[in-house]
Design an enzyme around this catalytic site. Structure first.
Site, PDB file in Angstrom:
ATOM      1  N   HIS A  41     -22.112  45.135  36.960  1.00  0.00           N
ATOM      2  CA  HIS A  41     -22.293  45.232  35.240  1.00  0.00           C
ATOM      3  C   HIS A  41     -22.487  46.770  35.032  1.00  0.00           C
ATOM      4  O   HIS A  41     -23.372  47.050  34.221  1.00  0.00           O
ATOM      5  CB  HIS A  41     -23.487  44.388  35.033  1.00  0.00           C
ATOM      6  CG  HIS A  41     -23.386  43.917  33.368  1.00  0.00           C
ATOM      7  ND1 HIS A  41     -23.897  42.587  33.171  1.00  0.00           N
ATOM      8  CD2 HIS A  41     -23.040  44.461  32.517  1.00  0.00           C
ATOM      9  CE1 HIS A  41     -23.508  42.441  31.940  1.00  0.00           C
ATOM     10  NE2 HIS A  41     -23.135  43.560  31.516  1.00  0.00           N
ATOM     11  N   ARG A  71     -18.553  38.646  29.601  1.00  0.00           N
ATOM     12  CA  ARG A  71     -19.818  38.186  30.074  1.00  0.00           C
ATOM     13  C   ARG A  71     -19.313  37.149  31.168  1.00  0.00           C
ATOM     14  O   ARG A  71     -18.243  36.663  31.428  1.00  0.00           O
ATOM     15  CB  ARG A  71     -20.431  37.325  29.063  1.00  0.00           C
ATOM     16  CG  ARG A  71     -21.309  38.340  28.078  1.00  0.00           C
ATOM     17  CD  ARG A  71     -22.432  38.982  28.712  1.00  0.00           C
ATOM     18  NE  ARG A  71     -23.154  39.965  27.645  1.00  0.00           N
ATOM     19  CZ  ARG A  71     -22.962  41.060  27.467  1.00  0.00           C
ATOM     20  NH1 ARG A  71     -22.100  41.796  27.852  1.00  0.00           N
ATOM     21  NH2 ARG A  71     -23.733  41.769  26.348  1.00  0.00           N
TER      22      ARG A  71
END
Length: 308
Positions: free
Chosen positions: A271, A223
């Protein structure tokens, strides 16, 4: 009894088609068309609605549409409702592909060659044998173990670090904070696949980079919150790190003036390292619902004390 989907609407339409084919008896709704709130028993979401327990008083299960669940504020979810991480097989396979690509790009100096192409510079870089390039994975859950299993075939010396002890054939495993410095000292390409918790937020920082061999490189597919972005930029400018492949950022999408966009030592992707397959996700969700009805253990259930 209704299943409610609250995430990407395009993928949600695919979920709806698979639900219609595989569970026609279970009404499926796309947010914000919730129908009668008291009928909603199951929710799949990237970000849940506010006051989810009050909004849907008969809710039984909440599914994250991704492999992680850190985007959920667990304190706002009713404690009696299980939160389930997505664990369909395609997530692991796509992550393995991406990390393998990133490791090989760093191992074979692709960042250097991309910069040289821009500069119209024809310059050879001596190849380092895979047996001399040490690869370390932080986070030894399903994804971390799948990545290590695939990287075994290339001949890299492999190591893994996690909070609790693990044993993996062919991998030097380290556990706990006390073992982290030794793990880092023996890692040339560092891969972050940790869950994001209060303990791991900001773990990729100047102090950690200083413990890696000088010139090491980083792959962050965890993350954005794991990485202290200013510390990465400083480590790259000082030669502490040689390159980074980043699939996640603290703020997504990155603002137009962010230094990562044009940094010559950073490869950046939006992402996309791992994506949920709607077909496999629906199979996983329906199987989990069936297990729930039978009173069985639920794979992917988030441990609220750990946060993952």
């Amino acid at each position: 009894m209704t299943f409610l989907y609250k995430a990407n609407t395009e993928r949600g339409a695919e979920w709806a088609r698979f639900f219609a084919a595989r569970a026609p008896e279970l009404p499926f709704r796309l947010w914000p068309d919730v129908g009668e709130p008291k009928d909603v028993r199951y929710l799949a979401a990237w970000m849940p609605p506010e006051d989810v327990g009050t909004a849907f008083p008969n809710l039984e299960l909440i599914f994250s549409v991704g492999a992680g669940a850190d985007q959920f504020d667990l304190s706002k979810l009713p404690p009696h409702i299980p939160l389930i991480r997505m664990m369909e097989p395609g997530i692991a396979e796509s992550m393995v592909e991406y990390v393998t690509m990133a490791v090989l790009a760093l191992h074979r100096n692709l960042v250097n060659y991309i910069a040289q192409q821009r500069e119209q510079s024809w310059h050879e870089i001596r190849i380092t044998p895979a047996a001399k390039r040490r690869v370390g994975v932080m986070g030894l859950g399903m994804l971390g173990q799948a990545v290590l299993d695939r990287l075994t075939s290339f001949g890299f010396p492999l190591a893994g670090w996690s909070r609790s002890p693990r044993t993996i054939d062919g991998v030097d495993c380290y556990a706990g904070a006390d073992a982290l410095p030794d793990f880092l000292a023996h890692t040339d390409i560092l891969i972050c696949l940790l869950p994001l918790t209060e303990e791991t937020r900001g773990i990729l920082n100047q102090a950690l980079f200083a413990r890696l061999p000088r010139g090491a490189s980083l792959v962050n597919v965890g993350r954005g919150g794991h990485l202290v972005e200013a510390d990465l930029l400083a480590a790259l400018s000082q030669g502490m790190l040689s390159a980074a492949v980043l699939d996640v950022a603290e703020r997504e999408p990155l603002p137009a003036d962010h230094p990562f966009w044009n940094h010559p030592r950073i490869l950046l992707t939006p992402h996309i390292a791992s994506m949920t397959s709607p077909a496999a996700a629906v199979d996983y969700v329906l199987d989990t619902i069936a297990r729930h009805h039978r009173g069985e253990a639920l794979p992917g259930r988030v441990d609220r004390d750990r946060g993952y």
